[in-house]
Structures are given as structure tokens and as C-alpha cells.
Enzyme design. Structure first.
Site, PDB file in Angstrom:
ATOM      1  N   ASN A 377       0.081   4.877  -4.222  1.00 18.66           N
ATOM      2  CA  ASN A 377       1.405   5.491  -4.335  1.00 18.66           C
ATOM      3  C   ASN A 377       1.321   6.787  -5.118  1.00 18.66           C
ATOM      4  OD1 ASN A 377       0.814   4.096  -6.758  1.00 18.66           O
ATOM      5  ND2 ASN A 377       2.974   4.103  -7.309  1.00 18.66           N
ATOM      6  N   CYS A 379       1.838   7.435  -8.168  1.00 20.07           N
ATOM      7  CA  CYS A 379       1.203   7.303  -9.488  1.00 20.07           C
ATOM      8  C   CYS A 379      -0.170   6.637  -9.410  1.00 20.07           C
ATOM      9  CB  CYS A 379       2.116   6.513 -10.429  1.00 20.07           C
ATOM     10  SG  CYS A 379       3.769   7.192 -10.584  1.00 20.07           S
ATOM     11  N   GLU A 381      -1.080   3.655  -8.872  1.00 23.23           N
ATOM     12  CA  GLU A 381      -1.190   2.405  -9.611  1.00 23.23           C
ATOM     13  C   GLU A 381      -1.019   1.196  -8.696  1.00 23.23           C
ATOM     14  OE1 GLU A 381       2.298   2.619 -12.224  1.00 23.23           O
ATOM     15  OE2 GLU A 381       3.354   3.258 -10.426  1.00 23.23           O
TER      16      GLU A 381
END
Length: 570
Positions: A377, A379, A381
Site C-alpha cells: 500500500n 505506506c 506496511e
């Protein structure tokens, strides 16, 4: 200038001349912030009941969740929260809360919530009438659990956005899918979400369309459309939407994709605001190690030959077969080291692309028998299975796959080490996240709604690792720091799985195709059951505080329970 702003500026101004942070100045700034700004704007109520009734009657809070509880219980929750005597530790934290999170009157002139008020409302809203969970939620959030920003911001409010703000989509190689996914991005960006989109399955520049060569425009024009979509759907003008596009490094458009973030890139391919990420199989590093060329492929050929999308296969496993198959065009050859050098140059100049290591993820992915992790995604994560939707013509029903809604929250490691009941803290967090999942229905993006309903996936993260290590006098990267991190993450993993098992047991329900997962077969637990239990130093034991050390016997028991009752969350 306000006194609190002057004092806050002095914190850094003095740091630049002395090399020391003037924390007393920060504390003074916080005090003056309340005296000069917050206290004058706070709306006063005679008691909690008057406050609740006003906020419901005036349309600030939803009434439905309030009616699930007796007023005496609600008062008890406020008393519980205020008994912590919470004080903001810094000017930044106080100003961030009152600027962004606290409920304000519609004209912005009055502050209607203190920190404790927001915590109670989040707890009552997410507990959905379960008084025991609501009480535990107040304890968890006042002590160590932090819901994701949209959950903390929107819970209980009548005029609100979604409880999640991160999504992942897969785009198929058709105009229908491209158009549909751009619509999804507009919708998710409108809701305040960051969106990741996988472009790996799109045919590259110059590929055939309807058998006619050199007709495909490649992935960059689609990436530009995504970038413009996020800029257009800008959350009431408050901020631009945010997104990331991912591409496999063996895709024939990879060179332009990597170059698209360079400051001096041609305007035709430059992506000014869209983030980029690349998916790298292990075979790439093996070729780089041998200083050999890599061959770039077209996902169009792969699908025509194997009936599988490029994102659905392991390039590492199939690389030699792709090379030897005469029906698979070898679009271009590039030296692996030279290509990776370009990746690093682009990262140095722009910070992009992100990297996800395909085989590292999928080799240990517990749902590998069900589907692949194709991307991450915004980020980087979230590593979660996806299945591509087939978007048909308007007169035919679509075949929706599984995309991702990131239902997130975090544990403060430093606070957790002091928790009186770590097991209870993790269980409470998991139950709150599970409720976020069940309360979220992005109906205008069916693949996200479908996966959320079937998989109940949640992400329980950790924060403040470095802060805790500093507090314990442990050097980041030292053996002690690694031992501590291993123990903490193992404990969090163990208790989150145990909680998910208990939820499955209570509800008599598991996530979609649990029986095909490595959890059901027990394979997931083998590395824990067979681990070598090592002796920890006094420094690590002190840093762990009240965090339990998970033994092989504990893992054996959990393995049996999970194989018997299943897991609710994928």
C-alpha cells in the site's frame, strides 16, 4: 504572536545554538496554549448527561450507538477516562488533537470535546453496546492502544468519513477495468483514503490491441490518469488525495516507470504527485549477483499462454520457462545491475520507487494456497492477498475479486511494557479492530467491500520502538535491541492470533477458505513450535517489563486450538 507560539519557536531556536532541546519551553508552550486558546473556546456543560444530549440533539453525535447504553454506564465511562488525569506531553500533541481530532461547533468557534471525551466516544461507538468491551477499550486507549487516524477522528460523529483510510486495488488489462478502477480511486479518495493500485497486468507500450502491433499506450498514461484523479478528488479541498502505483520489475515498461519520478523526467511520463513502487522477485537479485541481463516480458503474452496474469505467477519459479517458451516475447534485455542502479538513483533523487520483495513475502504468506500477495500500500506496511476482478460490459454482471481495506491500529511499545495485562490489551485491540472491519462497508467499491466481509482482515501494528529503547539505554541495532524486538513482536503475534481464535470460537465463523491456509494445516506454527528458546540478558528482560515471553509449549497449545476452532481474521 501568541505566547505559546513564541515559546514553541524557542524550543528549536535554542536547539540550533545549544544542541539541546529546551523541553521546559515546550511545557510552557503547552500551558499557555490551554490558557490562551483551548480554555476560552471550550463549551461548558453542567454534567455529562447534558453534554451527551446536546451533542446528539444538535446532530454532532449519532444517536444510535448512544442508545445502546444506559446513561449511568456512559457517565461511568467518562469518570473512568478522567480518572487517568491525562496531560498532553507536548505542545505538538495538544495542538494536533484540538486542531484535527476534537469535535468543534460548525462555525469552529467552540470546542465540544476534550481528549478524554473523544476516547470515551470511540470506545462506546466501536464496542457497539458491549459494555465490557467499551470499558476495556477506554483502558486500552488511555494506556497503550492507538486507533488509526480515521477511526479516532470519525467514530461516533454524525457527519463523518470512513473508519479506514487505506485501500489496495488490482487493475486488469482491459479498458473496462481501467475505467472502473479510476472510478474507485475517485470514490476512495473522496472518502479520505490513500489508495494503492497494481499496474503489473497492463500490457506495455507498443503491445498489440486486437492483434494490431504497436497500439498499446503502456502503463504510464494510466498512471497519469490515476495521478489526476487523486488531485481532482481532494477531500473538500482540504488536501489532495494520495495514491501509489506498483509495477513488477520484469514488466516491459519498467524503465519509464522508474524514471517517472525523477525531477528531470520528460513531462509526458513524469509523475509529480503519484507515488510509485516496484515488485522485485528473488530471481532479479540472483541475476544481479551473477552480473547477467534480465529479460522484460509482456503480461499480455503471459496471460494468452498460461491463462494467468503476471501478478498471479511467481516470476522466480517460471523465469526459465518464460525464457524458453517461443510464444513469450522477450521484449527487452537489460543488465540487472544497471537497472538496479537506476532504481537507486531515482530513490536518491525523489525517494521513489518503494520496493516489495515478492518471494520474501509470498514464501511465508500463510494464505499462499488461496492467493498471492501482489503488492503493498501507500505506506508499504500491508502485505495482503488480492484477487483480480473481471469487469465486463454494462449488460453483463461483473466478477468481483478481493481487494483490501486496511483496518489498522497500533500498540505503543513503551506503554505496553508497563501494561498490567498484556494479553487483555492485545485482545481488546483485536476486538476493536474486528468491529472496525465489520462496521466498514465501502459499497461503491465492491471488491473492497467483498473482501472485508469475507476475510475480516485487520492490522495490529507497533509504534515507539526507538523511544522505548532510548528509555532503556539500549542502542538501536544492538543485539539487545534485536532480542527485545523479537520477543515483543512474537508476544504480540501470539496474543493477536489467540484473540482471533477466541473470536472464531465465539462466533462459530472463520475467514474465507481458512481450511486452505497454513494456519489450518498447522504449518504456520512450526517455526515457533520448533524454535530454540534462548536465554535473555537482564537488560532485555528489564526492557520487556510486563510483556510475557512466549514459550514453545504455549505455541503448541495455540496451534491445537487454531486447528480446531480456526481464526476469524485473515
Amino acid at each position: 504572536m501568541k505566547t505559546y507560539l513564541t515559546l514553541n519557536n524557542e524550543v528549536l531556536n535554542r536547539y540550533s545554538s545549544t544542541g539541546r532541546l529546551e523541553l521546559e519551553k515546550d511545557r510552557e508552550a503547552t500551558r499557555h496554549y490551554f490558557l490562551e486558546f483551548v480554555n476560552g473556546k471550550l463549551r461548558n456543560f453542567n454534567d455529562i448527561e447534558e453534554k451527551i444530549r446536546y451533542l446528539v440533539d444538535e446532530g454532532y453525535y449519532e444517536n444510535e450507538f448512544i442508545e445502546l447504553y444506559d446513561m449511568e454506564f456512559i457517565k461511568k465511562m467518562y469518570e473512568k477516562a478522567y480518572a487517568y488525569n491525562f496531560r498532553f506531553p507536548s505542545f505538538m500533541s495538544a495542538s494536533k488533537f484540538y486542531d484535527s481530532y476534537a469535535m468543534k461547533s460548525r462555525d469552529g468557534e467552540e470546542i465540544l470535546e476534550k481528549y478524554e471525551d473523544r476516547i470515551v466516544i470511540i470506545a462506546l461507538y466501536l464496542a457497539q453496546g458491549n459494555e465490557q468491551l467499551a470499558e476495556r477499550a477506554v483502558e486500552a486507549m488511555m494506556e497503550a492502544y492507538q486507533p488509526a487516524t480515521p477511526t479516532a477522528l470519525n467514530s461516533g460523529k454524525k457527519a463523518r468519513g470512513e473508519l479506514v483510510s487505506c485501500f489496495k486495488l488490482t487493475m486488469d488489462d482491459s479498458m473496462n477495468s481501467i475505467a472502473e478502477n479510476i472510478g474507485y480511486c475517485l470514490e476512495l479518495s473522496r472518502l479520505g483514503g490513500g489508495v494503492g493500485v497494481n499496474l503489473t497486468d497492463l500490457r506495455p507500450l507498443g503491445d498489440p490491441i486486437k492483434g494490431i502491433l504497436n497500439r498499446a499506450s503502456g502503463v504510464l498514461p494510466v498512471a497519469k490518469l490515476l495521478e489526476n484523479s487523486f488531485s481532482y478528488s481532494n477531500q473538500l479541498g482540504q488536501r489532495n488525495g494520495s495514491g501509489v502505483a506498483y509495477l513488477n520489475i520484469f514488466h516491459a515498461d519498467i524503465e519509464n516507470f522508474i524514471s517517472s519520478k525523477k525531477p528531470n523526467a520528460d513531462d509526458k511520463i513524469r509523475l509529480a504527485t503519484l507515488s510509485t513502487g516496484i515488485i522485485i522477485p528473488s530471481i532479479f537479485f540472483e541475476l544481479m549477483r551473477r552480473d547477467e541481463d534480465i529479460v522484460l516480458f509482456s503480461p499480455y503474452d503471459i496471460y494468452n499462454e498460461y491463462g494467468k496474469r503476471m501478478s498471479e505467477i511467481s516470476i522466480t519459479e517460471m523465469y526459465d520457462e518464460l525464457l524458453n517458451n517461443p510464444n513469450i516475447r522477450k521484449v527487452k534485455r537489460l543488465n540487472a545491475r544497471s537497472l538496479y542502479t537506476e532504481v537507486k538513483k531515482a530513490q536518491f533523487e525523489s525517494g521513489y520507487p518503494f520496493e516489495i520483495f515478492d518471494d520474501n513475502v509470498n514464501d511465508v504468506h500463510p494464505l499462499k494456497n488461496i492467493g498471492r500477495v501482489k503488492m503493498s500500500n501507500l505506506c508499504t506496511e500491508i502485505l495482503q492477498m488480492q484477487m483480480t476482478s473481471v469487469i465486463t460490459d454494462q449488460d453483463q454482471p461483473n466478477e468481483y475479486g478481493l481487494d483490501v481495506s486496511c483496518n489498522l491500529g497500533s500498540i505503543d511499545i513503551h506503554a505496553a511494557s508497563k501494561s498490567k495485562d498484556f494479553d487483555k490489551l492485545i485482545d481488546t485491540s483485536m476486538r476493536l479492530l474486528t468491529n472496525v472491519s465489520s462496521m466498514t462497508n465501502i459499497k461503491n467499491v465492491p471488491s473492497v467491500a467483498k473482501a472485508n466481509q469475507m476475510m475480516h482482515s485487520v492490522g495490529l501494528g507497533a509504534m515507539n520502538l526507538h523511544g522505548h529503547l532510548v528509555s532503556q539505554g539500549i542502542l538501536y541495532g544492538s543485539k539487545e535491541s534485536i532480542d527485545f524486538t523479537d520477543c515483543f513482536m512474537e508476544a504480540m503475534n501470539y496474543y493477536s492470533l489467540k484473540s482471533s481464535m477466541e473470536i472464531a470460537k465465539e462466533r462459530g465463523e472463520t475467514f474465507y477458505r481458512f481450511e486452505d491456509s497454513d494456519y489450518a494445516s498447522g504449518v504456520y506454527f512450526d517455526s515457533y513450535v520448533n524454535k530454540e528458546e534462548k536465554e535473555l540478558s537482564p537488560i532485555v528482560l528489564k526492557a520487556l517489563g510486563n510483556i510475557p515471553i512466549i514459550t514453545t509449549a504455549m505455541w503448541k497449545d495455540l496451534k491445537k486450538e487454531v486447528m480446531q476452532y480456526g481464526l476469524f481474521n485473515a
